[in-house]
Design an enzyme around this catalytic site. Structure first.
Site, mmCIF file in Angstrom:
data_model
loop_
_atom_site.group_PDB
_atom_site.id
_atom_site.type_symbol
_atom_site.label_atom_id
_atom_site.label_comp_id
_atom_site.label_asym_id
_atom_site.label_seq_id
_atom_site.Cartn_x
_atom_site.Cartn_y
_atom_site.Cartn_z
ATOM 1 N N LYS A 13 -2.659 3.317 -0.585
ATOM 2 C CA LYS A 13 -3.692 4.349 -0.742
ATOM 3 C C LYS A 13 -5.100 3.743 -0.689
ATOM 4 O O LYS A 13 -5.956 4.206 0.057
ATOM 5 C CB LYS A 13 -3.540 5.078 -2.102
ATOM 6 N N ARG A 88 -2.699 12.814 -10.743
ATOM 7 C CA ARG A 88 -1.412 12.158 -10.947
ATOM 8 C C ARG A 88 -0.478 13.017 -11.788
ATOM 9 O O ARG A 88 0.663 12.624 -12.021
ATOM 10 C CB ARG A 88 -1.629 10.830 -11.663
ATOM 11 N N ARG A 127 0.067 -8.343 -3.751
ATOM 12 C CA ARG A 127 -1.308 -7.822 -3.756
ATOM 13 C C ARG A 127 -2.247 -8.767 -4.506
ATOM 14 O O ARG A 127 -1.932 -9.263 -5.584
ATOM 15 C CB ARG A 127 -1.344 -6.440 -4.419
ATOM 16 N N ARG A 160 -3.489 -8.353 -10.361
ATOM 17 C CA ARG A 160 -3.654 -7.396 -11.455
ATOM 18 C C ARG A 160 -2.603 -7.614 -12.536
ATOM 19 O O ARG A 160 -1.452 -7.903 -12.214
ATOM 20 C CB ARG A 160 -3.526 -5.968 -10.903
ATOM 21 N N ARG A 171 5.932 1.826 -13.676
ATOM 22 C CA ARG A 171 5.001 2.624 -12.872
ATOM 23 C C ARG A 171 5.742 3.497 -11.868
ATOM 24 O O ARG A 171 5.348 4.641 -11.613
ATOM 25 C CB ARG A 171 3.995 1.711 -12.174
HETATM 26 P P1 ADP Z 1 -1.956 1.964 -7.847
HETATM 27 O O1 ADP Z 1 -3.033 1.705 -6.846
HETATM 28 O O2 ADP Z 1 -1.024 0.809 -7.964
HETATM 29 O O3 ADP Z 1 -1.319 3.281 -7.622
HETATM 30 P P2 ADP Z 1 -4.100 2.568 -9.654
HETATM 31 O O4 ADP Z 1 -5.066 1.475 -9.452
HETATM 32 O O5 ADP Z 1 -4.361 3.869 -8.990
HETATM 33 O O6 ADP Z 1 -2.647 2.022 -9.272
HETATM 34 O O7 ADP Z 1 -3.911 2.847 -11.207
HETATM 35 C C1 ADP Z 1 -3.686 1.814 -12.135
HETATM 36 C C2 ADP Z 1 -3.427 2.409 -13.503
HETATM 37 O O8 ADP Z 1 -4.571 3.147 -13.940
HETATM 38 C C3 ADP Z 1 -2.278 3.402 -13.591
HETATM 39 O O9 ADP Z 1 -1.016 2.767 -13.767
HETATM 40 C C4 ADP Z 1 -2.688 4.249 -14.803
HETATM 41 O O10 ADP Z 1 -2.422 3.556 -16.017
HETATM 42 C C5 ADP Z 1 -4.198 4.333 -14.644
HETATM 43 N N1 ADP Z 1 -4.601 5.509 -13.854
HETATM 44 C C6 ADP Z 1 -5.227 5.507 -12.636
HETATM 45 N N2 ADP Z 1 -5.437 6.755 -12.207
HETATM 46 C C7 ADP Z 1 -4.939 7.580 -13.166
HETATM 47 C C8 ADP Z 1 -4.825 8.998 -13.306
HETATM 48 N N3 ADP Z 1 -5.277 9.836 -12.357
HETATM 49 N N4 ADP Z 1 -4.240 9.473 -14.423
HETATM 50 C C9 ADP Z 1 -3.786 8.663 -15.392
HETATM 51 N N5 ADP Z 1 -3.838 7.331 -15.323
HETATM 52 C C10 ADP Z 1 -4.416 6.780 -14.227
HETATM 53 P P1 ADP Z 2 -2.212 1.491 -3.560
HETATM 54 O O1 ADP Z 2 -3.692 1.775 -3.631
HETATM 55 O O2 ADP Z 2 -1.435 2.658 -3.031
HETATM 56 O O3 ADP Z 2 -1.662 0.975 -4.832
HETATM 57 P P2 ADP Z 2 -2.969 -0.805 -1.891
HETATM 58 O O4 ADP Z 2 -3.835 -0.232 -0.849
HETATM 59 O O5 ADP Z 2 -3.596 -1.587 -2.977
HETATM 60 O O6 ADP Z 2 -1.982 0.341 -2.484
HETATM 61 O O7 ADP Z 2 -1.871 -1.707 -1.156
HETATM 62 C C1 ADP Z 2 -0.905 -2.443 -1.896
HETATM 63 C C2 ADP Z 2 -0.723 -3.815 -1.239
HETATM 64 O O8 ADP Z 2 -0.078 -3.654 0.029
HETATM 65 C C3 ADP Z 2 -2.020 -4.565 -0.974
HETATM 66 O O9 ADP Z 2 -1.798 -5.936 -1.183
HETATM 67 C C4 ADP Z 2 -2.302 -4.285 0.514
HETATM 68 O O10 ADP Z 2 -2.993 -5.371 1.133
HETATM 69 C C5 ADP Z 2 -0.893 -4.155 1.075
HETATM 70 N N1 ADP Z 2 -0.788 -3.178 2.173
HETATM 71 C C6 ADP Z 2 -1.460 -2.000 2.320
HETATM 72 N N2 ADP Z 2 -1.068 -1.369 3.446
HETATM 73 C C7 ADP Z 2 -0.107 -2.135 4.023
HETATM 74 C C8 ADP Z 2 0.691 -2.021 5.214
HETATM 75 N N3 ADP Z 2 0.596 -0.972 6.039
HETATM 76 N N4 ADP Z 2 1.569 -3.011 5.480
HETATM 77 C C9 ADP Z 2 1.696 -4.079 4.642
HETATM 78 N N5 ADP Z 2 0.966 -4.246 3.518
HETATM 79 C C10 ADP Z 2 0.083 -3.292 3.196
#
Ligand code: ADP
Ligand code: ADP
Ligand code: ZN
Length: 216
Positions: A13, A88, A127, A160, A171
């Protein structure tokens, strides 16, 4: 253009959101980034959020809804925005609808990035994030030119706290239980757009561009 980028943790994302916001000049609002910045600053919000984030649980709805309310009413968001990591829960989605309705606005599309669990674990465990500018890398799929350092700003890369394998499992469970039901919610509204999240970062972005061509 008002968009939501949706998907399980690690789906890509944030990676796609950066590309979309550059190309379409919309404000990228990531609740995860906002929370991590607060944790780093050591604010009250950060202290509270950290207790949930470290366990892989969701931060309470009222806290998150307050943050979003503040961001989407700013001047910068008037041209459009891209929500990444929000909503979420159903409660968050309903609060968002109310906020937008008041302004006579609505979400144009929800882009759902579809990735299987095996790929998610690979993506999350590799990541790395820049401590200075927040840019994302992957040690295998998207490595920086100099291992350990950001291409854009030279900042150090870190893993992270919540990207460990045991927290990932929580998660994913939280995602399935509380967040995935939102797909049905947006499907009913008729704005859910599914995108195959497998393939390179550019492959996925091309698929998203095709969808966005049809959106105002
Ligand atoms: P990812 O990119 O791996 O989906 P995020 O960076 O979006 O994770 O979120 C990391 C953490 O921050 C989540 O596991 C949650 O604890 C918190 N968080 C982020 N966005 C929200 C939301 N919209 N509602 C509740 N908790 C959130
Ligand atoms: P999210 O915000 O959904 O948690 P991220 O954008 O942080 O996801 O991506 C998670 C990990 O996967 C990062 O290390 C990123 O560089 C990698 N990644 C993202 N898109 C791709 C893809 N299409 N193929 C392989 N790795 C990817
Ligand atoms: Zn950087």
């Amino acid at each position: 253009m008002r968009l939501i980028i949706f998907g399980p943790p690690g789906a890509g994302k944030g990676t796609q959101a950066v590309k979309i916001s550059q190309e379409y000049k919309v404000l990228h609002i990531s609740t995860g980034d906002i929370l991590r910045a607060s944790v780093k600053e050591g604010t009250e919000l950060g202290k509270l959020a950290k207790t949930y984030m470290d366990k892989g649980e969701l931060v309470p709805d009222n806290v998150i809804i307050g943050i979003i309310k503040e961001r989407i009413t700013t001047q910068d968001s008037q041209k459009g925005f891209l929500l990444d990591g929000f909503p979420r829960t159903i409660e968050q989605a309903e609060a968002l609808e109310k906020m937008l309705n008041k302004e006579g606005q609505r979400i144009d599309s929800v882009i759902s990035i579809e990735v299987d669990d095996e790929e998610i674990v690979k993506r999350i465990t590799g990541r790395r994030v820049c401590e200075k500018c927040g840019s994302m890398y992957h040690i295998i799929f998207d490595p920086p030119t100099n291992m350990g350092y950001c291409n854009k700003c030279g900042g150090g890369l870190y893993q992270r706290d919540d990207d460990s394998e045991d927290v990932i499992r929580t998660r994913l469970q939280v995602y399935r239980r509380q967040t995935e039901p939102l797909k049905k919610f947006y499907k009913k509204v008729g704005i859910l757009k599914r995108v195959d999240g497998l393939g390179t970062i550019d492959d996925v972005f091309e698929r998203i561009e095709k969808i966005l061509k049809g959106v105002a």
